[in-house]
Design a protein around this motif. Structure first.
Motif, PDB file in Angstrom:
ATOM      1  N   PHE A   6       2.741  37.625 -30.155  1.00 40.00           N
ATOM      2  CA  PHE A   6       4.129  37.187 -30.287  1.00 40.00           C
ATOM      3  C   PHE A   6       4.442  36.214 -29.160  1.00 40.00           C
ATOM      4  O   PHE A   6       4.178  36.501 -27.990  1.00 40.00           O
ATOM      5  CB  PHE A   6       5.069  38.387 -30.217  1.00 40.00           C
ATOM      6  N   MET A   7       5.005  35.055 -29.520  1.00 33.56           N
ATOM      7  CA  MET A   7       5.371  34.048 -28.527  1.00 33.56           C
ATOM      8  C   MET A   7       6.856  33.734 -28.655  1.00 33.56           C
ATOM      9  O   MET A   7       7.338  33.364 -29.725  1.00 33.56           O
ATOM     10  CB  MET A   7       4.564  32.763 -28.751  1.00 33.56           C
ATOM     11  N   ASP A   8       7.564  33.884 -27.558  1.00 30.22           N
ATOM     12  CA  ASP A   8       8.984  33.533 -27.497  1.00 30.22           C
ATOM     13  C   ASP A   8       9.116  32.249 -26.702  1.00 30.22           C
ATOM     14  O   ASP A   8       8.660  32.163 -25.562  1.00 30.22           O
ATOM     15  CB  ASP A   8       9.766  34.665 -26.825  1.00 30.22           C
ATOM     16  N   THR A   9       9.748  31.243 -27.295  1.00 27.39           N
ATOM     17  CA  THR A   9       9.848  29.955 -26.636  1.00 27.39           C
ATOM     18  C   THR A   9      11.211  29.353 -26.916  1.00 27.39           C
ATOM     19  O   THR A   9      12.072  29.962 -27.538  1.00 27.39           O
ATOM     20  CB  THR A   9       8.706  29.025 -27.101  1.00 27.39           C
ATOM     21  N   ALA A  10      11.427  28.131 -26.433  1.00 23.75           N
ATOM     22  CA  ALA A  10      12.665  27.387 -26.682  1.00 23.75           C
ATOM     23  C   ALA A  10      12.411  25.941 -26.292  1.00 23.75           C
ATOM     24  O   ALA A  10      11.468  25.635 -25.553  1.00 23.75           O
ATOM     25  CB  ALA A  10      13.837  27.954 -25.890  1.00 23.75           C
ATOM     26  N   ASN A  11      13.275  25.054 -26.763  1.00 23.89           N
ATOM     27  CA  ASN A  11      13.067  23.635 -26.499  1.00 23.89           C
ATOM     28  C   ASN A  11      13.118  23.293 -25.018  1.00 23.89           C
ATOM     29  O   ASN A  11      12.530  22.301 -24.594  1.00 23.89           O
ATOM     30  CB  ASN A  11      14.106  22.800 -27.254  1.00 23.89           C
ATOM     31  N   ASN A  12      13.803  24.094 -24.232  1.00 22.58           N
ATOM     32  CA  ASN A  12      13.914  23.788 -22.803  1.00 22.58           C
ATOM     33  C   ASN A  12      12.974  24.619 -21.934  1.00 22.58           C
ATOM     34  O   ASN A  12      13.091  24.614 -20.713  1.00 22.58           O
ATOM     35  CB  ASN A  12      15.356  23.972 -22.337  1.00 22.58           C
ATOM     36  N   TYR A  13      12.037  25.339 -22.540  1.00 17.28           N
ATOM     37  CA  TYR A  13      11.120  26.163 -21.753  1.00 17.28           C
ATOM     38  C   TYR A  13       9.880  25.394 -21.273  1.00 17.28           C
ATOM     39  O   TYR A  13       9.220  25.811 -20.334  1.00 17.28           O
ATOM     40  CB  TYR A  13      10.631  27.369 -22.571  1.00 17.28           C
ATOM     41  N   GLY A  14       9.538  24.332 -21.995  1.00 18.76           N
ATOM     42  CA  GLY A  14       8.336  23.584 -21.637  1.00 18.76           C
ATOM     43  C   GLY A  14       7.046  24.291 -21.994  1.00 18.76           C
ATOM     44  O   GLY A  14       6.010  24.052 -21.359  1.00 18.76           O
ATOM     45  N   THR A  15       7.078  25.163 -23.018  1.00 19.45           N
ATOM     46  CA  THR A  15       5.892  25.955 -23.356  1.00 19.45           C
ATOM     47  C   THR A  15       5.302  25.632 -24.733  1.00 19.45           C
ATOM     48  O   THR A  15       4.375  26.306 -25.166  1.00 19.45           O
ATOM     49  CB  THR A  15       6.231  27.463 -23.308  1.00 19.45           C
ATOM     50  N   PHE A  16       5.838  24.629 -25.415  1.00 21.18           N
ATOM     51  CA  PHE A  16       5.287  24.291 -26.734  1.00 21.18           C
ATOM     52  C   PHE A  16       3.802  23.957 -26.649  1.00 21.18           C
ATOM     53  O   PHE A  16       3.016  24.324 -27.522  1.00 21.18           O
ATOM     54  CB  PHE A  16       6.034  23.102 -27.341  1.00 21.18           C
ATOM     55  N   SER A  17       3.407  23.250 -25.591  1.00 19.16           N
ATOM     56  CA  SER A  17       2.006  22.854 -25.459  1.00 19.16           C
ATOM     57  C   SER A  17       1.096  24.067 -25.297  1.00 19.16           C
ATOM     58  O   SER A  17      -0.052  24.065 -25.762  1.00 19.16           O
ATOM     59  CB  SER A  17       1.820  21.899 -24.269  1.00 19.16           C
ATOM     60  N   HIS A  18       1.589  25.119 -24.661  1.00 15.55           N
ATOM     61  CA  HIS A  18       0.788  26.340 -24.494  1.00 15.55           C
ATOM     62  C   HIS A  18       0.560  27.023 -25.844  1.00 15.55           C
ATOM     63  O   HIS A  18      -0.532  27.527 -26.128  1.00 15.55           O
ATOM     64  CB  HIS A  18       1.488  27.306 -23.535  1.00 15.55           C
ATOM     65  N   ILE A  19       1.612  27.041 -26.667  1.00 16.55           N
ATOM     66  CA  ILE A  19       1.475  27.652 -27.995  1.00 16.55           C
ATOM     67  C   ILE A  19       0.551  26.813 -28.863  1.00 16.55           C
ATOM     68  O   ILE A  19      -0.277  27.350 -29.608  1.00 16.55           O
ATOM     69  CB  ILE A  19       2.856  27.813 -28.649  1.00 16.55           C
ATOM     70  N   HIS A  20       0.681  25.503 -28.750  1.00 17.97           N
ATOM     71  CA  HIS A  20      -0.222  24.596 -29.475  1.00 17.97           C
ATOM     72  C   HIS A  20      -1.672  24.896 -29.101  1.00 17.97           C
ATOM     73  O   HIS A  20      -2.553  25.002 -29.966  1.00 17.97           O
ATOM     74  CB  HIS A  20       0.134  23.147 -29.141  1.00 17.97           C
ATOM     75  N   ALA A  21      -1.921  25.071 -27.802  1.00 13.83           N
ATOM     76  CA  ALA A  21      -3.275  25.371 -27.339  1.00 13.83           C
ATOM     77  C   ALA A  21      -3.752  26.719 -27.870  1.00 13.83           C
ATOM     78  O   ALA A  21      -4.905  26.876 -28.276  1.00 13.83           O
ATOM     79  CB  ALA A  21      -3.322  25.354 -25.820  1.00 13.83           C
ATOM     80  N   ALA A  22      -2.848  27.705 -27.869  1.00 17.73           N
ATOM     81  CA  ALA A  22      -3.213  29.042 -28.353  1.00 17.73           C
ATOM     82  C   ALA A  22      -3.615  29.003 -29.821  1.00 17.73           C
ATOM     83  O   ALA A  22      -4.534  29.719 -30.250  1.00 17.73           O
ATOM     84  CB  ALA A  22      -2.053  30.004 -28.148  1.00 17.73           C
ATOM     85  N   LEU A  23      -2.944  28.159 -30.606  1.00 20.45           N
ATOM     86  CA  LEU A  23      -3.223  28.101 -32.043  1.00 20.45           C
ATOM     87  C   LEU A  23      -4.575  27.470 -32.363  1.00 20.45           C
ATOM     88  O   LEU A  23      -5.025  27.518 -33.508  1.00 20.45           O
ATOM     89  CB  LEU A  23      -2.107  27.340 -32.770  1.00 20.45           C
ATOM     90  N   LYS A  24      -5.229  26.928 -31.373  1.00 27.18           N
ATOM     91  CA  LYS A  24      -6.572  26.403 -31.585  1.00 27.18           C
ATOM     92  C   LYS A  24      -7.594  27.532 -31.693  1.00 27.18           C
ATOM     93  O   LYS A  24      -8.679  27.336 -32.239  1.00 27.18           O
ATOM     94  CB  LYS A  24      -6.955  25.449 -30.449  1.00 27.18           C
ATOM     95  N   SER A  25      -7.224  28.709 -31.188  1.00 30.42           N
ATOM     96  CA  SER A  25      -8.147  29.844 -31.243  1.00 30.42           C
ATOM     97  C   SER A  25      -7.573  31.046 -31.982  1.00 30.42           C
ATOM     98  O   SER A  25      -8.231  32.076 -32.087  1.00 30.42           O
ATOM     99  CB  SER A  25      -8.542  30.262 -29.823  1.00 30.42           C
ATOM    100  N   ILE A  26      -6.332  30.913 -32.480  1.00 28.89           N
ATOM    101  CA  ILE A  26      -5.684  32.004 -33.215  1.00 28.89           C
ATOM    102  C   ILE A  26      -5.223  31.468 -34.560  1.00 28.89           C
ATOM    103  O   ILE A  26      -4.642  30.380 -34.626  1.00 28.89           O
ATOM    104  CB  ILE A  26      -4.456  32.542 -32.442  1.00 28.89           C
ATOM    105  N   ARG A  27      -5.479  32.205 -35.626  1.00 27.74           N
ATOM    106  CA  ARG A  27      -4.983  31.801 -36.932  1.00 27.74           C
ATOM    107  C   ARG A  27      -3.458  31.870 -36.926  1.00 27.74           C
ATOM    108  O   ARG A  27      -2.876  32.812 -36.396  1.00 27.74           O
ATOM    109  CB  ARG A  27      -5.552  32.709 -38.029  1.00 27.74           C
ATOM    110  N   ARG A  28      -2.822  30.856 -37.509  1.00 29.15           N
ATOM    111  CA  ARG A  28      -1.355  30.769 -37.464  1.00 29.15           C
ATOM    112  C   ARG A  28      -0.702  32.037 -37.990  1.00 29.15           C
ATOM    113  O   ARG A  28       0.305  32.504 -37.424  1.00 29.15           O
ATOM    114  CB  ARG A  28      -0.881  29.555 -38.288  1.00 29.15           C
TER     115      ARG A  28
END
Length: 204
Positions: A6-28
């Protein structure tokens, strides 16, 4: 590698890139993503949604929330924003529409419970109620119970107060996980040391 799904994020957190990276090794489909937008202007909301989808590289978000709703007046000012989220949901881009109350309780909770557009509520909860504004933790729990009875999804946030309680994490985690009305827990931890500690506590 620690089993987070489970990933909790927001537009002002600056964490979209981390989730993008995680999805390279985790099925959506194996990752639940909750994001939040604080804008009220529809044009800004659309731009924020497009940025979120593009940056994470996904064609849907599991839960999209209006971010940090303080009171009834604040909620009413977000009406057009919520309607826009519902339009995206109707197209399948958003699975559920929600709202976060951040550190606030009181009248905003019944207002969210009674709003049929709100399917999920991310609300402040920890064992002591430290940091909660607008009512006691006992009063807040009554709102949580009513939300659950109304069929709302309930997520607890800042359970460890951004790490403040992490040295007593087991006590606080056992408490929140014992509450049947809460479906998901956003731990509120801020570094790798705390993530590792919580993983050990939950898995041993």
């Amino acid at each position: 590698s620690l089993g987070v799904n489970f990933m909790d994020t927001a537009n002002n957190y600056g964490t979209f890139s981390h989730i993008h990276a995680a999805l390279k090794s985790i099925r959506r489909e194996n990752l639940v993503i909750c994001s939040k937008i604080g804008f009220k202007d529809v044009k800004q909301v659309r731009e924020a949604l497009e940025l979120c989808f593009r940056s994470i590289n996904t064609d849907y978000i599991d839960i999209m929330m209006t971010h940090g709703v303080r009171d009834i007046e604040d909620l009413e000012s977000r009406d057009e924003m919520l309607e826009e989220l519902c339009r995206w949901k109707s197209r399948g881009a958003i699975r559920a529409v929600g709202a976060s109350t951040h550190i606030y309780t009181g009248p905003i909770m019944p207002a969210l419970i009674d709003d049929p557009r709100i399917e999920v509520i991310l609300t402040y909860y920890n064992k002591t109620g430290v940091g909660l504004i607008g009512g006691s933790i006992e009063e807040h729990y009554q709102h949580i119970q009513r939300a659950h009875s109304a069929g709302k999804g309930l997520m607890a946030m800042k359970v460890l107060c951004e790490g403040y309680y992490y040295r007593d994490a087991m006590e606080h985690l056992q408490h929140v996980f014992s509450i049947p009305e809460i479906h998901s827990v956003d731990l509120g931890i801020i570094n790798k040391e705390q993530v590792t500690l919580v993983d050990k506590l939950l898995n041993h």
